[in-house]
Design a protein around this motif. Structure first.
Motif, mmCIF file in Angstrom:
data_model
loop_
_atom_site.group_PDB
_atom_site.id
_atom_site.type_symbol
_atom_site.label_atom_id
_atom_site.label_comp_id
_atom_site.label_asym_id
_atom_site.label_seq_id
_atom_site.Cartn_x
_atom_site.Cartn_y
_atom_site.Cartn_z
ATOM 1 N N LEU A 14 1.077 -0.883 -0.311
ATOM 2 C CA LEU A 14 -0.170 -0.772 -0.173
ATOM 3 C C LEU A 14 0.703 0.955 -0.126
ATOM 4 O O LEU A 14 0.353 2.375 -0.822
ATOM 5 C CB LEU A 14 -1.052 -0.307 1.247
ATOM 6 C CG LEU A 14 -2.530 -0.816 1.560
ATOM 7 C CD1 LEU A 14 -3.672 -0.880 2.212
ATOM 8 C CD2 LEU A 14 -2.891 -1.164 0.121
ATOM 9 N N ARG A 15 1.816 1.164 1.162
ATOM 10 C CA ARG A 15 3.229 2.266 0.998
ATOM 11 C C ARG A 15 3.698 2.275 -0.384
ATOM 12 O O ARG A 15 3.308 3.907 -0.904
ATOM 13 C CB ARG A 15 3.848 2.109 1.648
ATOM 14 C CG ARG A 15 3.449 2.952 3.229
ATOM 15 C CD ARG A 15 4.666 2.079 4.150
ATOM 16 N NE ARG A 15 5.051 0.922 4.256
ATOM 17 C CZ ARG A 15 4.844 0.245 5.462
ATOM 18 N NH1 ARG A 15 3.943 0.782 6.067
ATOM 19 N NH2 ARG A 15 5.887 -0.999 5.454
ATOM 20 N N VAL A 74 -4.265 6.438 -12.101
ATOM 21 C CA VAL A 74 -4.236 5.022 -11.294
ATOM 22 C C VAL A 74 -5.387 4.989 -10.889
ATOM 23 O O VAL A 74 -5.955 4.051 -10.209
ATOM 24 C CB VAL A 74 -3.237 5.216 -10.659
ATOM 25 C CG1 VAL A 74 -2.092 4.830 -11.958
ATOM 26 C CG2 VAL A 74 -3.405 5.952 -9.487
ATOM 27 N N HIS A 75 -6.677 6.196 -10.600
ATOM 28 C CA HIS A 75 -7.574 5.939 -9.739
ATOM 29 C C HIS A 75 -9.122 5.947 -11.140
ATOM 30 O O HIS A 75 -10.288 5.532 -10.119
ATOM 31 C CB HIS A 75 -7.581 6.540 -9.003
ATOM 32 C CG HIS A 75 -6.666 6.485 -7.473
ATOM 33 N ND1 HIS A 75 -6.492 5.952 -6.705
ATOM 34 C CD2 HIS A 75 -6.122 7.059 -7.459
ATOM 35 C CE1 HIS A 75 -5.437 5.918 -6.323
ATOM 36 N NE2 HIS A 75 -4.941 6.954 -7.148
ATOM 37 N N GLY A 76 -9.153 5.966 -12.107
ATOM 38 C CA GLY A 76 -9.760 5.764 -13.094
ATOM 39 C C GLY A 76 -10.041 4.084 -13.223
ATOM 40 O O GLY A 76 -9.726 2.760 -13.008
ATOM 41 N N GLU A 93 2.617 6.293 -5.976
ATOM 42 C CA GLU A 93 3.197 6.509 -7.518
ATOM 43 C C GLU A 93 2.671 7.407 -7.859
ATOM 44 O O GLU A 93 1.928 8.196 -7.339
ATOM 45 C CB GLU A 93 2.880 5.288 -7.979
ATOM 46 C CG GLU A 93 2.972 3.660 -7.926
ATOM 47 C CD GLU A 93 2.568 3.050 -8.966
ATOM 48 O OE1 GLU A 93 0.835 3.640 -9.338
ATOM 49 O OE2 GLU A 93 2.527 1.462 -8.708
ATOM 50 N N THR A 94 3.099 8.867 -8.698
ATOM 51 C CA THR A 94 3.086 9.211 -9.526
ATOM 52 C C THR A 94 2.184 8.970 -11.087
ATOM 53 O O THR A 94 1.809 10.234 -11.487
ATOM 54 C CB THR A 94 3.757 10.438 -9.019
ATOM 55 O OG1 THR A 94 4.991 9.611 -9.971
ATOM 56 C CG2 THR A 94 4.138 10.647 -7.968
ATOM 57 N N PHE A 111 -7.733 0.571 -6.293
ATOM 58 C CA PHE A 111 -6.699 0.208 -6.534
ATOM 59 C C PHE A 111 -6.301 -0.925 -5.414
ATOM 60 O O PHE A 111 -5.214 -1.527 -5.758
ATOM 61 C CB PHE A 111 -6.620 1.050 -4.530
ATOM 62 C CG PHE A 111 -5.674 2.030 -3.670
ATOM 63 C CD1 PHE A 111 -4.605 2.740 -4.397
ATOM 64 C CD2 PHE A 111 -5.388 0.532 -2.571
ATOM 65 C CE1 PHE A 111 -3.620 2.961 -3.691
ATOM 66 C CE2 PHE A 111 -4.005 1.209 -2.009
ATOM 67 C CZ PHE A 111 -3.095 2.651 -2.182
ATOM 68 N N MET A 112 -7.215 -2.089 -4.883
ATOM 69 C CA MET A 112 -7.263 -3.389 -4.218
ATOM 70 C C MET A 112 -6.631 -4.131 -5.539
ATOM 71 O O MET A 112 -5.814 -4.851 -5.142
ATOM 72 C CB MET A 112 -8.264 -3.906 -4.353
ATOM 73 C CG MET A 112 -8.689 -3.354 -2.344
ATOM 74 S SD MET A 112 -6.855 -3.024 -1.578
ATOM 75 C CE MET A 112 -6.241 -2.260 -1.027
#
Length: 304
Positions: free
Chosen positions: A56-57, A67-69, A62-63, A287-288
């Motif tokens: 998770l860390r 990534v959340h789409g 990450e930049t 994310f998961m």
């Protein structure tokens, strides 16, 4: 009436589950949470493995953009590839990303499978004792629960299963290791079940599916191993989650895998991907998905 009659009836049927949960909360408040063993819902009493927090860390730092789409409804290609490689390592068959759909836990996965395969009024044979939410999942998709008894040691009763199979039987749903009994079906029993379903499928000219619900696969003791249903029968779906082996029930992440040789594979996969979307899940949590693909060989320490 404020809600639909059908939902009101379902609320009343499941009221004892709610009462058990509420009783657990009451007892924890009265006696202390550390003094109450609460079996009302499937919350593990172990924290996730240490590597989970490390992953998770790394992900949080990450930049990369986007990534959340949204991603394809089946899930990230890299996650499905990792799951396929994991399954290929632990089964005799070779799996590919196109055999995997990432799902909102095992419950979401089961609903996706049932919506994909069931016509209204078709039966699903379920050995009892069983996870009672199956009744609601089947009802969601106009299926009919057909319960069969197991033997005194909770092993499969093949005579009972054979008597239950009819022209309306679409699938057999098993859960191994079983909730609530803990029974692990042997390789011999799975092979016998596979041969039985293959014989009836040939007779009917279309498959009777085997659905295996396996969130407890890694939670076994005394040197017991859980045989592969994929090695027993080709018309098989395996549905699982990371709720138990990684102690992540609230994160709602799991997957469904099909046997690489399942009949009409293209339409089966297409159906599951569509159903993952139209049931409202859309896709498993982004994310998961990115986390669990790095944790497939991890598990909580069940010796604690």
């Amino acid at each position: 009436m404020p809600v639909a009659k059908k939902i009101q009836a379902s609320i009343e049927k499941s009221s004892w589950i709610r009462k058990m949960f509420e009783e657990g909360l009451t007892r924890k408040a009265k006696y202390g949470a550390e003094n109450v063993f609460d079996f009302s819902i499937g919350n593990p009493n172990l924290e996730p493995p240490a590597k989970f927090k490390e992953v998770l860390r790394d992900l949080v730092s990450e930049t990369r953009a986007g990534v959340h789409g949204y991603m394809p409804n089946a899930g990230y290609a890299e996650t499905r590839k990792a799951v396929a490689e994991y399954l290929s390592k632990h089964n005799r068959r070779s799996f590919g990303p196109d055999d995997i759909v990432m799902t909102v836990g095992a419950g979401g996965g089961l609903n996706v499978v049932l919506k994909t395969i069931l016509n209204p009024g078709e039966d699903v044979v379920i050995p009892s004792p069983y996870f009672v939410e199956y009744n609601f999942y089947l009802d969601n998709h106009q299926g009919v629960t057909k319960l069969v008894n197991t033997r005194p040691d909770f092993s499969l009763d093949f005579d009972a299963i054979e008597r239950a199979i009819s022209e309306k039987t679409r699938a057999v749903l098993i859960n191994s290791p079983n909730n609530p009994t803990g029974k692990v079906y042997s390789k011999q029993d799975l092979d016998t079940l596979g041969n039985l379903l293959a014989a009836y499928s040939r007779k009917r000219g279309e498959p009777i599916y085997l659905i295996s619900d396996e969130p407890y696969r890694k939670i076994v003791y005394d040197g017991i191993s859980v045989p592969s249903v994929f090695d027993a029968y080709p018309e098989t779906f395996v549905v699982t989650s990371f709720s138990k082996d990684l102690s992540l029930p609230g994160e709602r992440i799991g997957y469904t895998a099909i046997h690489p040789a399942i009949s009409d594979k293209k339409s089966v996969m297409g159906g599951m991907i569509l159903c993952n979307r139209v049931l409202g899940y859309v896709n498993a949590p982004a994310f998961m998905q990115r986390a669990v693909c790095k944790l497939l060989e991890e598990s909580v320490d069940i010796s604690l």
